[in-house]
Structure formats: structure tokens, C-alpha cells
Design an enzyme around this catalytic site. Structure first.
Site, mmCIF file in Angstrom:
data_model
loop_
_atom_site.group_PDB
_atom_site.id
_atom_site.type_symbol
_atom_site.label_atom_id
_atom_site.label_comp_id
_atom_site.label_asym_id
_atom_site.label_seq_id
_atom_site.Cartn_x
_atom_site.Cartn_y
_atom_site.Cartn_z
ATOM 1 N N CYS A 61 0.823 -1.210 0.000
ATOM 2 C CA CYS A 61 0.000 0.000 0.000
ATOM 3 C C CYS A 61 0.858 1.261 0.000
ATOM 4 N N CYS A 77 -1.769 1.662 -2.922
ATOM 5 C CA CYS A 77 -2.759 2.722 -2.679
ATOM 6 C C CYS A 77 -2.169 4.135 -2.685
ATOM 7 N N LYS A 100 -0.510 5.306 -5.982
ATOM 8 C CA LYS A 100 -1.601 5.278 -6.970
ATOM 9 C C LYS A 100 -2.556 6.444 -6.777
ATOM 10 N N TYR A 126 -8.847 -4.001 -11.067
ATOM 11 C CA TYR A 126 -8.466 -2.802 -10.322
ATOM 12 C C TYR A 126 -7.154 -2.175 -10.841
ATOM 13 N N GLU A 164 -6.975 1.228 -13.032
ATOM 14 C CA GLU A 164 -6.521 2.438 -12.338
ATOM 15 C C GLU A 164 -5.233 2.994 -12.956
ATOM 16 N N HIS A 203 -27.579 19.969 -0.280
ATOM 17 C CA HIS A 203 -27.693 20.516 -1.621
ATOM 18 C C HIS A 203 -26.689 21.643 -1.838
ATOM 19 N N GLU A 249 -26.241 13.788 -2.396
ATOM 20 C CA GLU A 249 -27.691 13.891 -2.148
ATOM 21 C C GLU A 249 -28.496 13.032 -3.128
HETATM 22 P P1 FAD Z 1 1.582 -6.043 2.140
HETATM 23 O O1 FAD Z 1 1.191 -4.641 2.330
HETATM 24 O O2 FAD Z 1 1.909 -6.473 0.754
HETATM 25 O O3 FAD Z 1 2.849 -6.299 3.089
HETATM 26 C C1 FAD Z 1 3.582 -7.483 3.102
HETATM 27 C C2 FAD Z 1 5.033 -7.169 3.450
HETATM 28 O O4 FAD Z 1 5.715 -8.373 3.782
HETATM 29 C C3 FAD Z 1 5.803 -6.566 2.281
HETATM 30 O O5 FAD Z 1 6.594 -5.501 2.705
HETATM 31 C C4 FAD Z 1 6.666 -7.727 1.797
HETATM 32 O O6 FAD Z 1 7.835 -7.309 1.142
HETATM 33 C C5 FAD Z 1 6.967 -8.401 3.119
HETATM 34 N N1 FAD Z 1 7.380 -9.796 2.998
HETATM 35 C C6 FAD Z 1 6.962 -10.714 2.107
HETATM 36 N N2 FAD Z 1 7.535 -11.922 2.383
HETATM 37 C C7 FAD Z 1 8.312 -11.720 3.456
HETATM 38 C C8 FAD Z 1 9.127 -12.586 4.229
HETATM 39 N N3 FAD Z 1 9.217 -13.897 3.943
HETATM 40 N N4 FAD Z 1 9.810 -12.064 5.263
HETATM 41 C C9 FAD Z 1 9.719 -10.759 5.579
HETATM 42 N N5 FAD Z 1 8.933 -9.903 4.889
HETATM 43 C C10 FAD Z 1 8.235 -10.389 3.852
HETATM 44 N N6 FAD Z 1 -6.027 -1.339 -1.308
HETATM 45 C C11 FAD Z 1 -6.892 -0.392 -0.886
HETATM 46 O O7 FAD Z 1 -7.544 -0.569 0.139
HETATM 47 N N7 FAD Z 1 -7.045 0.785 -1.568
HETATM 48 C C12 FAD Z 1 -6.345 1.058 -2.683
HETATM 49 O O8 FAD Z 1 -6.515 2.131 -3.273
HETATM 50 C C13 FAD Z 1 -5.421 0.074 -3.146
HETATM 51 N N8 FAD Z 1 -4.686 0.325 -4.245
HETATM 52 C C14 FAD Z 1 -3.787 -0.617 -4.666
HETATM 53 C C15 FAD Z 1 -3.048 -0.341 -5.810
HETATM 54 C C16 FAD Z 1 -2.150 -1.268 -6.286
HETATM 55 C C17 FAD Z 1 -1.340 -0.958 -7.524
HETATM 56 C C18 FAD Z 1 -1.992 -2.507 -5.595
HETATM 57 C C19 FAD Z 1 -1.002 -3.521 -6.096
HETATM 58 C C20 FAD Z 1 -2.709 -2.781 -4.453
HETATM 59 C C21 FAD Z 1 -3.629 -1.840 -3.977
HETATM 60 N N9 FAD Z 1 -4.400 -2.070 -2.847
HETATM 61 C C22 FAD Z 1 -5.293 -1.135 -2.422
HETATM 62 C C23 FAD Z 1 -4.278 -3.336 -2.084
HETATM 63 C C24 FAD Z 1 -3.395 -3.138 -0.823
HETATM 64 O O9 FAD Z 1 -2.171 -2.561 -1.186
HETATM 65 C C25 FAD Z 1 -3.164 -4.482 -0.147
HETATM 66 O O10 FAD Z 1 -4.422 -5.077 0.099
HETATM 67 C C26 FAD Z 1 -2.428 -4.333 1.188
HETATM 68 O O11 FAD Z 1 -1.187 -3.720 1.018
HETATM 69 C C27 FAD Z 1 -2.237 -5.725 1.818
HETATM 70 O O12 FAD Z 1 -1.540 -5.604 3.034
HETATM 71 P P2 FAD Z 1 -0.749 -6.850 3.632
HETATM 72 O O13 FAD Z 1 -0.277 -6.417 4.976
HETATM 73 O O14 FAD Z 1 -1.546 -8.060 3.520
HETATM 74 O O15 FAD Z 1 0.501 -7.054 2.655
HETATM 75 P P1 NDP Z 2 -7.051 -9.267 -10.339
HETATM 76 O O1 NDP Z 2 -6.704 -10.654 -10.022
HETATM 77 O O2 NDP Z 2 -8.228 -8.645 -9.688
HETATM 78 O O3 NDP Z 2 -7.240 -9.114 -11.928
HETATM 79 C C1 NDP Z 2 -6.329 -9.602 -12.849
HETATM 80 C C2 NDP Z 2 -6.708 -9.138 -14.253
HETATM 81 O O4 NDP Z 2 -5.720 -9.577 -15.176
HETATM 82 C C3 NDP Z 2 -8.037 -9.694 -14.719
HETATM 83 O O5 NDP Z 2 -8.677 -8.718 -15.513
HETATM 84 C C4 NDP Z 2 -7.605 -10.894 -15.585
HETATM 85 O O6 NDP Z 2 -8.517 -11.193 -16.612
HETATM 86 C C5 NDP Z 2 -6.330 -10.359 -16.200
HETATM 87 N N1 NDP Z 2 -5.374 -11.380 -16.595
HETATM 88 C C6 NDP Z 2 -4.899 -12.393 -15.849
HETATM 89 N N2 NDP Z 2 -3.988 -13.101 -16.549
HETATM 90 C C7 NDP Z 2 -3.898 -12.527 -17.775
HETATM 91 C C8 NDP Z 2 -3.136 -12.805 -18.938
HETATM 92 N N3 NDP Z 2 -2.284 -13.822 -18.991
HETATM 93 N N4 NDP Z 2 -3.273 -11.998 -20.010
HETATM 94 C C9 NDP Z 2 -4.135 -10.967 -19.977
HETATM 95 N N5 NDP Z 2 -4.890 -10.648 -18.904
HETATM 96 C C10 NDP Z 2 -4.774 -11.430 -17.812
HETATM 97 O O7 NDP Z 2 -5.735 -8.475 -10.024
HETATM 98 P P2 NDP Z 2 -5.325 -6.962 -9.806
HETATM 99 O O8 NDP Z 2 -3.859 -7.044 -9.866
HETATM 100 O O9 NDP Z 2 -5.998 -6.017 -10.713
HETATM 101 O O10 NDP Z 2 -5.783 -6.630 -8.318
HETATM 102 C C11 NDP Z 2 -5.349 -7.397 -7.198
HETATM 103 C C12 NDP Z 2 -6.065 -6.949 -5.950
HETATM 104 O O11 NDP Z 2 -5.487 -5.746 -5.474
HETATM 105 C C13 NDP Z 2 -7.545 -6.614 -6.161
HETATM 106 O O12 NDP Z 2 -8.343 -7.759 -5.976
HETATM 107 C C14 NDP Z 2 -7.813 -5.565 -5.129
HETATM 108 O O13 NDP Z 2 -8.351 -6.142 -3.963
HETATM 109 C C15 NDP Z 2 -6.457 -4.951 -4.820
HETATM 110 N N6 NDP Z 2 -6.455 -3.572 -5.330
HETATM 111 C C16 NDP Z 2 -7.299 -2.651 -4.773
HETATM 112 C C17 NDP Z 2 -7.386 -1.377 -5.299
HETATM 113 C C18 NDP Z 2 -8.342 -0.388 -4.714
HETATM 114 O O14 NDP Z 2 -8.837 -0.599 -3.618
HETATM 115 N N7 NDP Z 2 -8.648 0.706 -5.381
HETATM 116 C C19 NDP Z 2 -6.577 -0.972 -6.426
HETATM 117 C C20 NDP Z 2 -5.710 -2.002 -6.934
HETATM 118 C C21 NDP Z 2 -5.672 -3.257 -6.386
HETATM 119 P P3 NDP Z 2 -9.736 -12.230 -16.413
HETATM 120 O O15 NDP Z 2 -10.826 -11.491 -15.700
HETATM 121 O O16 NDP Z 2 -10.081 -12.613 -17.803
HETATM 122 O O17 NDP Z 2 -9.204 -13.376 -15.601
#
Ligand code: FAD
Ligand code: NDP
Length: 515
Positions: free
Chosen positions: A81, A86, A89, A222, A226, A490, A495
């Protein structure tokens, strides 16, 4: 020989634990530090859990380690995140929105000189500086609470022992009755030639020093939507590749409006295509071969950047989970029960790594805090994994809480539902003559009695800000009668939700006109 709790079978459980604690101090092998709680993974969930336990007076160790991406991008503590999710992004989403606002501002009388462009280097530098300040803040907060932070890769020796491997290869051994797995996930690379060598993922994008240029974004969920949204909003020529449907799992009427809006804003979206080969040319551009999903059509196109947003894998394969008896599902996610307990006693999993959990930061944080309170404060409160609001920032925001129309129909039957809907025009769209074709609201309720609300969907500016309060209402079991008894504020977009009255069943025109 490593001493384990299981080796003391035959004693009563309480005596067994006391005896084990006492004996292991004198057991052979490397020196092991003892903690009340060990957290593997210093991201949203792990840090929240560790800090909460420390606030409750417990000794805590947090291990966090980031393996660099295939092209070498790496970052500091805080997890997905903070560093590659997050936070960067949303800041880039904000940058894209500002671009729109500058155009609107002219119509509102602002004298703005001709060509306005975004400077990627400045933007990404500013974003990275903010991220670094958050990394620092996390370290300070751990330090203040006397949480021991190790920049080390954690893996299990047994269900009570974690080995941490530092960057230089040095090992540390930590022991506890309570271990939390919070390692999250990382982007998944499809298996075509050039994917790992020449493509990037969201793990690289926010740390990219050079502007991405003409970009192909692969993935229709997502992350794909995004990233494509803000890149296009920043002025980059962006193509989005969706192999099947957009936003799988979301309400598909809403998902279509989201992608229609992106297309109307000028983005190129291609459906039913996947990349099959990426090759780097001598001018450093990428020649991409795209194939239709049914294999009947192949085209090639050149891009400066190919961003893969094709899903994420949990980081469990190198945790040595089997040594501790921790089971995973076929996607590698840790199997947990409603108390976040894994199949090994004293080991828990939270956040993205756990099975059947929405992959969202507030979910990971809340489940981490509640777990710490259950472990160390005798709390019984469980995490609720339903009625969780979320927003897709595309840049027009789509926010939702509760059931999609498809899921509501599947669970309740169409004849038992009332679906209210309305198109609306945000006031701020009028003077700049912005198209509001996709500004739409849908409220799904039970059909009879007080009409309990089952799902709320909103597309529009600041939809995420609007939805949070409505999610509180839904959590409290709000009904349509209650919703419509509320007086609106409003003139706002919010609303429109309390004014909603046209049902799909009625067939009436849902286009809202005026006050
Ligand atoms: P993480 O935050 O991934 O933390 C895991 C940590 O553990 C990492 O630092 C990793 O390097 C470390 N780690 C892994 N393996 C080991 C190990 N063996 N030993 C020590 N450390 C290790 N969620 C939202 O709510 N709103 C958003 O707008 C949003 N936008 C997103 C945009 C993108 C591009 C992505 C990819 C995700 C987004 N998410 C969003 C999802 C959100 O980021 C994740 O749900 C959240 O970070 C999960 O938290 P976590 O603690 O499970 O794991
Ligand atoms: P998802 O697993 O949700 O989606 C993966 C996408 O990639 C799908 O559209 C899938 O298509 C497509 N795909 C998979 N494999 C291939 C391939 N080989 N070639 C082409 N397309 C492919 O993953 P995201 O990474 O988008 O998101 C992961 C999670 O992160 C989300 O579930 C969400 O919870 C979290 N997140 C939250 C955000 C927020 O809160 N705003 C923002 C970003 C992430 P198909 O549907 O056909 O399988």
C-alpha cells in the site's frame, strides 16, 4: 535437534506450554530471541498487528524484506500500500484529476496559458519523497513502541520458530507462541517470451524515473484500470488490454459504465486480446505481438512501456510453511478460520496472504488490530469480512459497498429485489460542459417489508469520499425507508443517493433533470 511443543505431548496443555517455555531457553542450537509476538511482513496488516500488540505491553518483533523486481526496483518498510499500491496510486490519480480541473478552470474564468503538460520526473519524485516519509514514519512508530524491527526475510523452522535471513546472509532465530504471517503478495507475470525481461508491473511504475511514454496496460481489473486511467489522464498515449470482462466480480453494469467512460475520455481499450511476445528493439521501444483469445487474429504494435496488471500471487512459496504444518489452498493462500488461525496452533495469517479475504489495506489493518486484541486483551471481537466498501479510482471513481446486482439476484431471486437507479449530472460538470453519461447510482434493496439495503453503487466525482458514510449506514442495517427519510445536502452528488426513487421494475426514465 529443534525443541517443539509437539515433542511434549502427554502433558496437560497449560503445563506443556510453561514447560516448553522453560526448556527452550536451555535448548541447543543458535541463540533464539523470545517474543510475545512475531510478525512476518511489515505491510499494512503486519504493522497494524505488531503496533497494537506493543501498545498492549507485549514484546514484538517484525520482519520485513522486499525482494527486488526482475528489473531491480525495491523499496522500504510499509508493504504494498505505502510503496507500490494505494498511496502512490492515489497521488497519481490526484495528479490526473488536477489535469482535468485545469481544463475545467478555463471555463470557470481562470486565465491559464496554452499548453499545460505534466512533468513525470517531478511528479514521480514528489510521490517517492512522500513514500519515503511514510517509510521513515513507520520505523519511528516501531521504535517508539520498542518493537524490534528486522530487515530480514522470514521463514519457518517450526510452528514456534522463525528464521530471519538478512541481506548479507546473516541469520537470526526468533521464537514465540504467537506468529502472524502477513507477507502479502506480488504481481504475477504471464508466461510469454519477454514478460519478465521487458515488461514492468505496478511494483516498478511508481518508481520509474523516466516517463512511461506510449504504454500498453495488460489486465482488466483494479490495477489495470486504475493505472491505465491515471497514465491517460497524465497525457500518455495509453492502450488497455482486457482479455475477457472488466472488473470481474464487480457489478457488470457499473463496470461497463466505467470502461465506457474511459473510452469516451479517449483511451484505447482492446477486448479479447492478450500479449504473446514482447521484444526490445534497438531504439529501446518494445515490439508487442498481440493475439485474440481464440487465436484467430494476431497483430503487432510498438510501445515504450508494457505494464502487466495480470493479478497477484501470495508470497508463501519460500516461507517453509510445511515445516510448521501450515496449509495453503491451490493458489498458495494460507487457509485460515474466522479467528485468522491457520492449521498450525499459535500461527495466524492476515491480509492479502490469507484465503478468502478482500485484498484491501483497511481489511488487512483492521484484521491485524482485532487479532492482536484477541490474543492479548481477551477480546472476542472478530473481523467482519462482509459489507466492505471499496473504490476503483479510474479517474472517474466507482465506489461500492455490499452486493452487485448479479450476486443479489443469485442470492435473493430477482422477484424479491427492488433496484433503484438514477443518472445524474454533477453541478461542477455544467459550466465546463463535461459529459456526465456515466454518472450513475444504483441502490439494491429487499423488495418487501422495510426494504433492507443490500448494495450501493456510485459512479461520479469523489465517489470514494461519498461511499464511506453510506457504508456505515449499511453496516447498521439501513433500509430504503431510512435512506429516503434523510434530507439531502444541496447541491452535492451525495444527495442523489437519498433522493433515489425510480425502480428498474417501473421502466421509468432514470435520467435526473435539475433540482
Ligand atoms: P503487504 O502490504 O503487501 O505487506 C507485506 C510485506 O511483507 C511486504 O513488505 C513484503 O515485502 C513483506 N514480505 C513478504 N515476504 C516476506 C518474508 N518472507 N519475510 C519478511 N517480509 C516479507 N487497497 C486499498 O484498500 N485501496 C487502494 O486504493 C489500493 N490500491 C492498490 C493499488 C495497487 C497498484 C496494488 C497492487 C494494491 C492496492 N491495494 C489497495 C491493495 C493493498 O495494497 C493491499 O491489500 C495491502 O497492502 C495488503 O496488506 P498486507 O499487509 O496483507 O501485505
Ligand atoms: P485481479 O486478479 O483482480 O485481476 C487480474 C486481471 O488480469 C483480470 O482482468 C484478468 O482477466 C487479467 N489477466 C490475468 N492473466 C492474464 C493474462 N495472462 N493476459 C491478460 N490478462 C490477464 O488483479 P489486480 O492485480 O488487478 O488486483 C489485485 C487486488 O489488489 C484486487 O483484488 C484488489 O483487492 C487490490 N487492489 C485494490 C485497489 C483499490 O482498492 N482501489 C486498487 C488495486 C488493487 P480475467 O478477468 O479474464 O481473468
Amino acid at each position: 535437534m529443534m525443541l517443539t511443543l509437539r515433542g511434549l505431548e502427554g502433558f496437560c496443555p497449560t503445563y506443556r506450554r510453561l514447560l516448553w517455555r522453560h526448556l527452550r531457553k536451555f535448548s541447543s542450537g543458535a541463540q533464539k530471541e523470545q517474543y510475545d509476538l512475531i510478525v512476518i511482513g511489515g505491510g499494512s496488516g503486519g504493522l497494524a498487528c505488531g503496533k497494537e500488540a506493543a501498545d498492549l505491553g507485549k514484546t514484538v518483533a517484525v520482519l520485513d524484506f522486499v525482494k527486488p523486481t526482475p528489473i531491480g526496483t525495491k523499496w522500504d518498510i510499509g508493504g504494498t500500500c505505502v510503496n507500490v499500491g494505494c498511496i502512490p496510486k492515489k497521488l497519481m490519480h490526484q495528479a490526473a484529476l488536477l489535469g482535468h480541473s485545469i481544463h475545467d478552470a478555463r471555463k470557470f474564468g481562470w486565465n491559464i496559458p496554452g499548453d499545460i503538460t505534466n512533468n513525470w520526473e517531478e511528479l514521480s519524485h514528489a510521490v517517492q519523497m512522500h513514500v519515503r516519509s511514510l517509510n521513515w514514519g513507520h520505523k519511528v512508530q516501531l521504535n517508539e513502541r520498542k518493537v524490534k524491527y528486522y530487515n530480514a526475510y522470514g521463514s519457518f523452522v517450526d510452528a514456534n520458530t522463525v528464521r530471519g535471513t538478512k541481506k548479507n546472509g546473516d541469520k537470526i532465530y526468533l521464537q514465540s507462541d504467537n506468529i502472524v504471517i502477513a507477507v502479502g503478495g506480488r504481481p504475477r507475470y504471464p508466461n510469454f517470451p519477454g514478460a519478465r525481461e521487458h515488461c514492468i508491473t505496478s511494483d516498478d511504475l511508481f518508481w520509474k524515473k523516466k516517463p512511461p511514454g506510449k504504454t500498453l496496460v495488460v489486465g482488466g481489473s483494479y490495477v489495470g484500470l486504475e493505472c491505465a486511467g491515471f497514465l491517460h489522464g497524465l497525457g500518455f498515449d495509453t492502450t488497455l488490454l482486457i482479455r475477457s470482462i472488466p472488473l470481474r466480480g464487480f457489478d457488470q453494469q457499473m463496470a461497463k459504465l466505467v470502461t465506457d467512460n474511459m473510452t469516451d475520455c479517449g483511451m484505447n481499450i482492446q477486448y479479447g486480446m492478450i500479449p504473446t511476445h514482447v521484444e526490445k528493439l534497438t531504439d529501446n521501444t518494445l515490439k508487442v505481438e498481440l493475439q485474440s483469445v481464440d487465436g484467430t487474429k494476431t497483430i503487432t504494435n510498438n510501445f515504450d512501456t508494457v505494464l502487466l496488471a495480470t493479478g497477484r500471487d501470495p508470497l508463501t512459496s519460500e516461507l517453509n510453511l510445511s515445516s510448521a504444518g501450515i496449509e495453503t489452498d491451490n493458489m498458495g493462500k494460507v487457509i485460515v478460520n474466522e479467528e485468522e488461525k491457520t492449521t498450525a496452533s499459535g500461527v495466524y495469517a492476515i491480509g492479502d496472504v490469507a484465503e478468502n479475504r478482500p485484498e484491501l489495506t483497511p481489511v488487512a489493518i483492521k484484521s491485524g488490530k482485532l487479532l492482536a486484541r484477541r490474543l492479548f486483551l481477551n477480546s472476542k471481537e472478530l473481523m467482519h469480512y462482509d459489507v466492505i466498501p471499496t473504490t476503483v479510482f479510474t479517474p472517474l471513481e466507482y465506489s461500492t459497498v455490499g452486493l452487485s446486482e448479479e450476486n443479489a439476484i443469485a442470492q435473493y431471486g430477482e422477484e424479491n429485489l427492488e433496484i433503484y437507479h438514477a443518472f445524474y449530472k454533477p453541478l461542477e460538470y455544467t459550466i465546463p460542459e463535461r459529459d456526465s453519461s456515466q454518472c450513475y447510482i444504483k441502490v439494491i434493496t429487499e423488495r418487501y417489508n422495510e426494504q433492507k439495503i443490500l448494495g450501493i453503487h456510485l459512479i461520479g466525482p469523489n465517489a470514494g469520499e461519498v461511499m464511506q458514510g453510506f457504508a456505515v449506514a449499511m453496516r447498521c442495517g439501513a433500509t430504503y425507508q431510512q435512506l429516503s427519510s434523510v434530507v439531502g445536502i444541496h447541491p452535492t452528488c451525495a444527495e442523489e443517493l437519498v433522493k433515489i426513487h425510480i425502480t428498474k421494475r417501473s421502466g421509468l426514465d432514470p435520467t435526473v433533470t435539475g433540482c
